[in-house]
Design a protein around this motif. Structure first.
Motif, PDB file in Angstrom:
ATOM      1  N   LYS A 193       0.815  -1.224   0.000  1.00  0.00           N
ATOM      2  CA  LYS A 193       0.000   0.000   0.000  1.00  0.00           C
ATOM      3  C   LYS A 193       0.846   1.269   0.000  1.00  0.00           C
ATOM      4  CE  LYS A 193      -3.915  -2.089   2.331  1.00  0.00           C
ATOM      5  NZ  LYS A 193      -4.811  -2.038   3.478  1.00  0.00           N
ATOM      6  N   ARG A 194       2.159   1.132   0.125  1.00  0.00           N
ATOM      7  CA  ARG A 194       3.036   2.305   0.175  1.00  0.00           C
ATOM      8  C   ARG A 194       3.440   2.757  -1.220  1.00  0.00           C
ATOM      9  NH1 ARG A 194       7.379   1.212   5.017  1.00  0.00           N
ATOM     10  NH2 ARG A 194       5.864   1.046   6.712  1.00  0.00           N
ATOM     11  N   SER A 195       3.972   3.967  -1.281  1.00  0.00           N
ATOM     12  CA  SER A 195       4.500   4.509  -2.538  1.00  0.00           C
ATOM     13  C   SER A 195       6.012   4.587  -2.454  1.00  0.00           C
ATOM     14  CB  SER A 195       3.925   5.903  -2.789  1.00  0.00           C
ATOM     15  OG  SER A 195       2.546   5.824  -3.024  1.00  0.00           O
ATOM     16  N   PHE A 196       6.661   4.301  -3.583  1.00  0.00           N
ATOM     17  CA  PHE A 196       8.115   4.296  -3.674  1.00  0.00           C
ATOM     18  C   PHE A 196       8.536   5.020  -4.937  1.00  0.00           C
ATOM     19  CE2 PHE A 196       6.789   0.516  -1.420  1.00  0.00           C
ATOM     20  CZ  PHE A 196       7.603   0.542  -0.306  1.00  0.00           C
ATOM     21  N   ALA A 197       9.691   5.650  -4.880  1.00  0.00           N
ATOM     22  CA  ALA A 197      10.248   6.318  -6.062  1.00  0.00           C
ATOM     23  C   ALA A 197      11.615   5.719  -6.373  1.00  0.00           C
ATOM     24  CB  ALA A 197      10.384   7.815  -5.814  1.00  0.00           C
ATOM     25  N   MET A 198      11.815   5.382  -7.629  1.00  0.00           N
ATOM     26  CA  MET A 198      13.114   4.933  -8.120  1.00  0.00           C
ATOM     27  C   MET A 198      13.673   6.112  -8.923  1.00  0.00           C
ATOM     28  SD  MET A 198      12.130   0.971  -9.168  1.00  0.00           S
ATOM     29  CE  MET A 198      12.460   1.288 -10.850  1.00  0.00           C
ATOM     30  N   LYS A 232      -3.314  -4.077 -14.007  1.00  0.00           N
ATOM     31  CA  LYS A 232      -3.219  -4.216 -15.465  1.00  0.00           C
ATOM     32  C   LYS A 232      -3.490  -2.896 -16.177  1.00  0.00           C
ATOM     33  CE  LYS A 232      -2.352  -8.570 -15.221  1.00  0.00           C
ATOM     34  NZ  LYS A 232      -0.958  -8.971 -15.216  1.00  0.00           N
ATOM     35  N   ASP A 233      -4.272  -1.997 -15.560  1.00  0.00           N
ATOM     36  CA  ASP A 233      -4.590  -0.717 -16.182  1.00  0.00           C
ATOM     37  C   ASP A 233      -3.640   0.399 -15.741  1.00  0.00           C
ATOM     38  OD1 ASP A 233      -5.494  -0.551 -13.555  1.00  0.00           O
ATOM     39  OD2 ASP A 233      -7.309   0.564 -14.075  1.00  0.00           O
ATOM     40  N   SER A 234      -2.571   0.046 -15.049  1.00  0.00           N
ATOM     41  CA  SER A 234      -1.622   1.043 -14.555  1.00  0.00           C
ATOM     42  C   SER A 234      -0.208   0.514 -14.731  1.00  0.00           C
ATOM     43  CB  SER A 234      -1.905   1.336 -13.076  1.00  0.00           C
ATOM     44  OG  SER A 234      -0.943   2.230 -12.566  1.00  0.00           O
ATOM     45  N   ARG A 235       0.250   0.440 -15.969  1.00  0.00           N
ATOM     46  CA  ARG A 235       1.517  -0.229 -16.230  1.00  0.00           C
ATOM     47  C   ARG A 235       2.512   0.650 -16.996  1.00  0.00           C
ATOM     48  NH1 ARG A 235       1.083  -5.584 -15.149  1.00  0.00           N
ATOM     49  NH2 ARG A 235       2.501  -6.281 -16.757  1.00  0.00           N
ATOM     50  N   MET A 239       3.525   3.021 -11.898  1.00  0.00           N
ATOM     51  CA  MET A 239       2.714   1.809 -11.819  1.00  0.00           C
ATOM     52  C   MET A 239       2.023   1.791 -10.461  1.00  0.00           C
ATOM     53  SD  MET A 239       5.206  -1.092 -13.478  1.00  0.00           S
ATOM     54  CE  MET A 239       6.588  -0.727 -12.399  1.00  0.00           C
ATOM     55  N   GLN A 240       0.851   1.206 -10.436  1.00  0.00           N
ATOM     56  CA  GLN A 240       0.098   1.113  -9.188  1.00  0.00           C
ATOM     57  C   GLN A 240      -0.153  -0.353  -8.875  1.00  0.00           C
ATOM     58  OE1 GLN A 240      -3.955   2.817  -8.992  1.00  0.00           O
ATOM     59  NE2 GLN A 240      -3.121   4.062  -7.337  1.00  0.00           N
ATOM     60  N   THR A 241      -0.036  -0.709  -7.592  1.00  0.00           N
ATOM     61  CA  THR A 241      -0.306  -2.078  -7.181  1.00  0.00           C
ATOM     62  C   THR A 241      -1.818  -2.280  -7.069  1.00  0.00           C
ATOM     63  OG1 THR A 241      -0.335  -1.722  -4.782  1.00  0.00           O
ATOM     64  CG2 THR A 241       1.826  -2.062  -5.814  1.00  0.00           C
ATOM     65  N   THR A 242      -2.211  -3.527  -6.984  1.00  0.00           N
ATOM     66  CA  THR A 242      -3.632  -3.833  -6.816  1.00  0.00           C
ATOM     67  C   THR A 242      -4.129  -3.403  -5.441  1.00  0.00           C
ATOM     68  OG1 THR A 242      -3.047  -6.070  -6.131  1.00  0.00           O
ATOM     69  CG2 THR A 242      -3.636  -5.744  -8.451  1.00  0.00           C
ATOM     70  N   LYS A 243      -3.211  -3.028  -4.547  1.00  0.00           N
ATOM     71  CA  LYS A 243      -3.589  -2.563  -3.206  1.00  0.00           C
ATOM     72  C   LYS A 243      -3.358  -1.056  -3.052  1.00  0.00           C
ATOM     73  CE  LYS A 243      -3.138  -7.045  -1.251  1.00  0.00           C
ATOM     74  NZ  LYS A 243      -2.549  -7.932  -0.307  1.00  0.00           N
ATOM     75  N   GLN A 244      -3.323  -0.349  -4.187  1.00  0.00           N
ATOM     76  CA  GLN A 244      -3.207   1.110  -4.236  1.00  0.00           C
ATOM     77  C   GLN A 244      -1.837   1.661  -3.870  1.00  0.00           C
ATOM     78  OE1 GLN A 244      -5.802   2.589  -5.770  1.00  0.00           O
ATOM     79  NE2 GLN A 244      -6.533   0.506  -5.845  1.00  0.00           N
TER      80      GLN A 244
END
Length: 147
Positions: free
Chosen positions: A82-87, A119-122, A127-132
């Protein structure tokens, strides 16, 4: 979300990014002592022992990119979907290449990983995980504010 490594009993390959890399690559990726130390720092950072940011600086060809832009973000996403990360790298194109590699590893290991990419955020830049959760891949000058 994992609150401690005790919840991973019997799944030792999830303990560190280096362990995960060795497991998911089926032994193709091999860690080194300095990467084991770096993995420990990732674990400390992820669980709040250190600050929530980690800067990595080693000489070229020492595995920091493979470890820091592939296995460590994957390890973090698997533990905290559920967290956000930046590369963030010097160039957006290179960051997006590593984002693609991360996405491909997730796609190839659905039975092992607890995280999946929507699949709609690739897009490779976001990109977004299925858990936001989110993963952003940016270069210097890329927009990270308000994310």
């Amino acid at each position: 979300m994992i609150s401690s490594l005790d919840e991973l009993a019997g799944q030792e390959w999830r303990f560190t990014p280096a362990n995960m890399g060795a497991h998911l690559s089926q032994g193709e990726w091999v860690s080194a002592p300095h990467l084991e130390l770096l993995s420990t720092k990732w674990v400390e950072t992820a669980f709040g022992v250190n600050r929530r940011r980690l800067a990595i600086s080693t000489p070229p060809r020492h595995g920091k990119t493979e470890h820091g832009l592939h296995w460590a973000p994957l390890w973090c996403l698997d533990l905290f979907p559920k967290r956000s990360f930046a590369m963030v790298m010097f160039g957006a194109e290179v960051a997006q290449q590593w984002s693609r590699k991360l996405r491909d590893t997730v796609d190839m290991n659905p039975a092992d990983l607890r995280v999946q990419i929507r699949k709609d955020s690739r897009r490779m830049s976001h990109m977004q995980t299925t858990k936001q959760g989110n993963i952003y891949a940016l270069g210097v000058g890329g927009q990270l504010t308000s994310r």
